[in-house]
Design an enzyme around this catalytic site. Sequence first.
Site, mmCIF file in Angstrom:
data_model
loop_
_atom_site.group_PDB
_atom_site.id
_atom_site.type_symbol
_atom_site.label_atom_id
_atom_site.label_comp_id
_atom_site.label_asym_id
_atom_site.label_seq_id
_atom_site.Cartn_x
_atom_site.Cartn_y
_atom_site.Cartn_z
ATOM 1 N N LYS A 79 49.767 26.840 16.270
ATOM 2 C CA LYS A 79 49.031 25.617 16.603
ATOM 3 C C LYS A 79 48.050 25.327 15.470
ATOM 4 O O LYS A 79 47.434 26.256 14.916
ATOM 5 C CB LYS A 79 48.290 25.855 17.920
ATOM 6 C CG LYS A 79 47.508 24.672 18.456
ATOM 7 C CD LYS A 79 46.884 25.033 19.799
ATOM 8 C CE LYS A 79 46.124 23.872 20.401
ATOM 9 N NZ LYS A 79 45.509 24.228 21.706
ATOM 10 N N SER A 154 46.786 21.111 25.360
ATOM 11 C CA SER A 154 46.816 20.596 24.015
ATOM 12 C C SER A 154 47.814 21.325 23.105
ATOM 13 O O SER A 154 48.121 20.805 22.031
ATOM 14 C CB SER A 154 45.414 20.690 23.406
ATOM 15 O OG SER A 154 44.986 22.036 23.326
ATOM 16 N N SER A 178 45.430 24.882 28.074
ATOM 17 C CA SER A 178 46.240 24.356 26.975
ATOM 18 C C SER A 178 47.422 25.194 26.540
ATOM 19 O O SER A 178 48.228 24.730 25.747
ATOM 20 C CB SER A 178 45.361 24.092 25.758
ATOM 21 O OG SER A 178 44.770 22.838 25.903
#
Length: 492
Positions: A79, A154, A178
């Site tokens: 990420k 996210s 997330s």
Amino acid sequence: MRSLNALPVHELNQLLQNGECSSVDIVSDVISAIERVDDRIGAYLDYDGEHALKEARASDERRSNGCQLPLLGIPVGLKDVLNVRGMACGCASRILEGYTSPYDAYVVTRLREAGAVILGRLNMDEFAMGSTNENSAYKPTRNPWNQDYVPGGSSGGSAAAVSACEAVAALGSDTGGSIRQPASFCGCVGLKPTYGRVSRRGLTAFASSLDQVGPVVRDVRDAALLLEVIAGHDRFDSTSLNIPLSSYRDTLTGDISGMKLGIPKEYFIDGMDPDVKKTVQDAIDKCAELGAELVDVELPHTEYAVAVYYIIATAEASANLARFDGVRYGARVDGRDPLDMYGKTRAGYLGDEVKRRIILGTYVLSSGYYDEYYIRAQKARTLIRNDFENAFGTCDALIAPVTPTTSFRFGEKGDDPLQMYLGDIFTVPVNLAGICGISVPCGMSGSGLPIGLQIIGPAFKEERILRAAHAYEQATDWHNQKPEIARTAGMS
Ligand code: GLN
């Protein structure tokens, strides 16, 4: 044989050990999958195939010299919130344009020590604020199961990449859900470790008392493997605890007979998607069939969790994001004086949701409102934590949905932040209490979208939730389901 990019890491390790494939084969398959589908999925912000192949060749060389490491030659996607030396780390925000990281995050160091090949940067909501990836400053990531739907967030890029077979494993971060929520929306396994289990050094801070790094992977064994690699004490992160680590993979016995699983009644609410309710109920029944003992528990302060989270997380974010001011990192808009420059840079380069949260967080910390909001939220946080402690007095782990609904269409909740925030109801309490939770696929909705089952454990009892999740997973076939696009990605 299925294409290598569609296999879990532990199976790839087996093939590598038996000499049935090389790391170059794996990385090549992953790269060609990215080339085939990522224009439709949008999981990657950036990747360096050539560099990854070079590292893969070096890994194969090391293996032929007798080297054995848990992730030797395995490509891992990260990420965009994790720092990798020499690479951009943009948090999917324009304000970090031009920033190159001078150091490796702790988890990146651990991945490298384990032999992993760092593959690329995965899309996310800007600064990890969001539940859909619609807040990325660059592009939306699409749900591999249906590209009109969001992948969750996210860590949406991490989950979409694994689901579409454009990655064999990824890391995400979880501040309020997330990792678990996108994993459930995309049909992956996502683990949020206990606060303090994994070092946060080099993870760009959103809310420092809530953030944790964790794996987004194909199955529970891979979650255990990745956790073994990234967990542990880091003397440069004072919140990472020095508690002995379990060999998580060894605890995956498949046996949960006698394990007491608590069902929190507050996690089965009116207005929940009936498909989710039914599917999770079936999964609970399955666990009972496997020998788990079900007990009813109460988490009476759950109703305050979303409000408490959005006060504490925004307060911490407003402080953490103050460093992005045009001076030290990335973008800058010149101004008459420093104040003018900060203002113009932040106004010009931060997205709307990030601004909303900075403003909210600054407000709840301001004098006059501090006691009314921030302090009260901290007190309520303690009550939420106590709820879990009481529940764990009567059960070993909790079993619940991850989210009240499956994935939804782009734009469906975009104009209504409150509706969006309410979707976090079953994930944020785990972060507020600092405990651990895992999401594991448990079914599909009528419209063909994945549904996740959440198993929540006490602090530093990851082995327990991994064991329960693994036993459930092994008794079902949901984790083996692949979206149609995975075929295009080269899955045969
Ligand atoms: N959806 C939550 C939020 O928007 C969780 C985000 C996260 O865990 N980073 O804050």
